[in-house]
Scaffold this motif. Structure first.
Motif, short mmCIF file in Angstrom:
data_model
loop_
_atom_site.label_atom_id
_atom_site.label_comp_id
_atom_site.label_asym_id
_atom_site.label_seq_id
_atom_site.Cartn_x
_atom_site.Cartn_y
_atom_site.Cartn_z
N ASP A 280 4.15 -21.09 27.59
CA ASP A 280 3.42 -19.75 27.63
C ASP A 280 3.12 -19.02 26.28
N HIS A 359 -2.04 -26.76 29.91
CA HIS A 359 -0.75 -26.29 30.66
C HIS A 359 -0.06 -24.99 30.32
N THR A 360 -0.90 -24.21 29.15
CA THR A 360 -0.45 -22.94 28.73
C THR A 360 -0.81 -21.74 29.71
N MET A 361 0.34 -21.03 30.20
CA MET A 361 0.49 -20.19 30.94
C MET A 361 0.25 -18.41 29.97
N GLU A 399 -10.56 -21.34 34.96
CA GLU A 399 -9.46 -21.89 34.22
C GLU A 399 -8.70 -20.57 33.62
N LYS A 403 -4.46 -20.06 34.62
CA LYS A 403 -3.51 -20.10 33.70
C LYS A 403 -2.50 -18.60 33.78
N LEU A 407 -0.89 -21.54 37.98
CA LEU A 407 -0.07 -22.32 37.11
C LEU A 407 1.26 -21.67 36.98
#
Length: 490
Positions: A280, A359-361, A399, A403, A407
Motif C-alpha cells: 500500500d 498492485h499498489t493499494m 484503475e 486500487k 484490490l
C-alpha cells in the motif's frame, strides 16, 4: 422488484464497479443493506431516490492502512474518513494495536501515537471488538494485531529477542485475536519496541495468523539505505510462515535513496512470482510518525505534528523552532519529545512510480490524534482521484478506484465488499469525477474533501451533500466464512 422492495435507488449513475472494468451507466437498487438490483438507467423506483446523473458510483473506499484503533471508539462519527468516501478502515498497522493489552507501564513510542495508558484497557481482541460494536462507528472496522503490542504484554525488557516462554505468550494472545475475528498480524520492526526482534520471532507469530487464514503486514525494518534487505526480510517471513504479505506504505526514504523505487518495485515483482504479496501507499511526498532525533539530518524539512511538553509548537517546522531556541535540530527534537512529526522524505517521481504500480493499494496512514496531522488523514483518497488520476493521468479512473476498493478487498479477504455486484454489501460512494479533490494541506490539514455527494455504509446514507447524516451503520469485519477469506491472488 417493486418500489416497496427497494429501500434506496441510485439513479442513472456511471458505475465504476471496483474491478478495473470499463464503466457503464445503470440504476442500483438497495434493499436490506445490500445491492439488490443493477438495472438499465431510470428503470428502478424506491421511496428514496439518489439522482446520480453526471456522477460516478463506486464501492466505498477501503483504507487499508490506518491508526484509527481509538478513533473509532472516541469519535465514532469518523468524519475525516467518511468525508473522503472511506467506508472501511483497517486498524492495528505497523505493529501498533490498541488490543490486546491492559497497560501496566507508561506508553512508549510509537504506541503513544494512538493512545495513553488509560486507553490500553482491552485484555483481549474480543474485548476490543465488543467496545467497537458498542461505539457503533459510522464505518466498517477490520482489525490487525500488532507485534509491538504483543511484546509489551509478554516482555518486561524490549531490547532483546523474545525467549520461548515469551513467544508462547504472544502466540496465545494472537491466536485469541484471530479467533475473535482479526484479519491478521502486523509488525513494525523499524520501531524501538520491536527492533530487537529477529525474523524467527516474527515468523512464529505470522504462522499463527496464517493458520487462521490471516495476512502479515509489515512496516519493514528500514525504508532508508537498507530498504532492499528489509523487503527481503519481510517477504522471507511471509514465505516461511505461509502467510500472504502486505508491505506497508512502500517508499524509499531520504535523499540518498531517491529514485530507488525502480529497484524496489522490480524486487517486489520478482517476489510476487513466488508468494502472495501486496503493498500500500499514500499519495504524498511526506510521511508522519514519532519525532526521532536519529532521523533529524538537517537536510529534509520536518514539521511538528504534536509535542507533549510544547503543544503550542504543533504545525511549526523543526528548523524554525531550533532557530528560536538557539540550538541545532537534533537538540530541539530531544526537547520536544515525546512528539510526532511530518517528514518530507520522498521524491515525487518515486511516489508516482509506486502509486502507478498495478498492485499498489491506497492507505492513508493518517494519525487522528495528532493536534496538527498530516493532510493524508482527511485527503488521501480524493487526492488519488483528483490530483493523480484526473490531473496527472497516472491511471484511469477505473484503475484508481480498483486500487482503493476491489484490490484491497481481495488482499485482506473481505468478502462481498469492494465491488458493485449483486448481493454485495451496499458500501458505496457517489462523487463528481470532474471536481473531486482534496482540500487538506500541510498548513491547514483538517479540511474535508470536495466533490463527494453521498456515502452509503451497509445500505444507509452516512453522508450527503450537506455533510454526515448521523447514521452510524458500520460493522466489525470478523473473520468468518460469510465475510472473509484469504484470496490474494490478484
Amino acid at each position: 422488484m417493486s418500489a416497496l422492495e427497494f429501500d434506496i435507488v441510485i439513479r442513472n449513475a456511471e458505475v465504476i464497479d471496483g474491478t478495473g472494468s470499463t464503466p457503464y451507466r445503470a440504476d442500483i437498487g438497495i434493499a436490506n443493506q445490500k445491492i439488490a438490483a443493477i438495472a438499465k438507467p431510470n428503470s428502478l423506483i424506491a421511496p428514496q431516490i439518489l439522482n446520480a446523473n453526471g456522477l460516478v458510483v463506486a464501492p466505498g473506499f477501503i483504507d487499508v492502512h490506518t491508526h484509527d484503533d481509538r478513533e473509532v471508539l472516541d469519535h465514532p462519527a469518523m468524519h475525516p474518513k467518511l468525508t473522503q468516501g472511506v467506508t472501511t478502515v483497517i486498524t492495528g498497522n505497523c505493529g501498533i494495536s490498541l488490543a490486546p493489552w491492559l497497560a501496566d507501564r507508561d506508553i512508549p513510542a510509537p504506541l503513544n501515537l494512538i493512545g495513553q495508558r488509560a486507553d490500553y484497557r482491552y485484555a483481549s481482541v474480543a474485548d476490543y471488538v465488543a467496545a467497537v460494536r458498542a461505539a457503533a462507528p459510522a464505518v466498517n472496522v477490520g482489525i490487525l494485531v500488532g507485534h509491538s503490542t504483543l511484546r509489551l504484554n509478554a516482555m518486561s525488557e524490549l531490547n532483546c529477542v523474545a525467549n520461548q516462554e515469551e513467544i508462547a505468550h504472544m502466540q496465545a494472545l494472537l491466536a485469541e485475536g484471530m479467533q475473535a475475528g482479526a484479519l491478521g498480524f502486523s509488525s513494525g520492526l523499524f520501531y524501538q519496541t520491536s527492533q530487537a526482534a529477529d525474523n524467527g520471532e516474527v515468523i512464529t507469530l505470522a504462522k499463527v495468523a496464517a493458520a487462521a487464514g490471516g495476512v502479515y503486514t509489515s512496516h519493514i525494518r528500514d525504508e532508508y539505505n537498507g530498504v532492499l534487505d528489509a523487503l527481503k526480510e519481510a517477504c522471507d517471513a511471509g514465505l516461511a510462515a505461509q502467510a500472504p504479505v502486505i508491505l506497508s506504505h512502500h517508499k524509499c526514504a531520504g535523499p540518498a535513496n531517491w529514485g530507488r523505487t525502480v529497484e524496489t518495485l522490480a524486487y517486489i515483482t520478482e517476489r510476487r512470482a513466488q508468494q502472495p504479496l501486496g503493498l500500500d501507499a499514500y499519495p504524498y511526498t511526506a510521511g508522519s510518525t514519532v519525532l526521532d532525533p536519529d532521523y533529524v539530518d538537517g537536510v529534509i524539512r520536518i514539521m511538528l505534528s504534536f509535542s507533549m511538553p510544547y503543544p503550542e509548537m504543533a504545525g511549526r517546522d523543526l528548523a524554525d523552532i531550533a532557530a528560536d531556541w538557539g540550538v541545532d535540530q537534533k537538540e530541539a527534537a530531544r526537547r520536544l519529545h515525546p512528539a510526532g512529526a511530518v517528514y518530507f522524505q520522498m521524491r515525487e517521481d518515486d511516489v508516482q512510480r509506486v502509486l502507478s504500480y498495478p498492485h499498489t493499494m491506497i492507505g492513508s496512514d493518517g494519525l487522528p490524534h495528532d493536534s496538527h496531522p498530516h493532510p493524508r488523514l482527511w485527503g488521501a483518497f480524493p487526492r488519488v482521484l483528483g490530483h493523480y488520476c484526473r490531473e496527472q493521468k497516472l491511471f484511469t479512473l477505473a484503475e484508481a478506484v480498483h486500487k482503493m476498493t476491489g484490490l484491497s478487498a481481495q488482499h485482506f479477504g473481505l468478502q462481498q465488499r469492494g465491488k458493485i455486484a449483486l448481493n454485495y454489501w451496499a458500501d458505496l460512494v457517489i462523487f463528481d469525477p470532474a471536481t473531486i479533490s482534496d482540500l487538506a494541506t500541510f498548513s491547514q490539514p483538517k479540511q474535508a474533501a470536495q466533490g463527494i455527494y453521498w456515502v452509503l455504509v451497509n445500505g444507509e446514507v452516512a453522508l450527503n451533500a450537506d455533510g454526515p447524516t448521523g447514521h452510524r451503520n458500520g460493522q466489525v469485519l470478523n473473520r468468518n466464512s460469510e465475510q472473509l477469506s484469504a484470496d490474494v491472488s490478484t
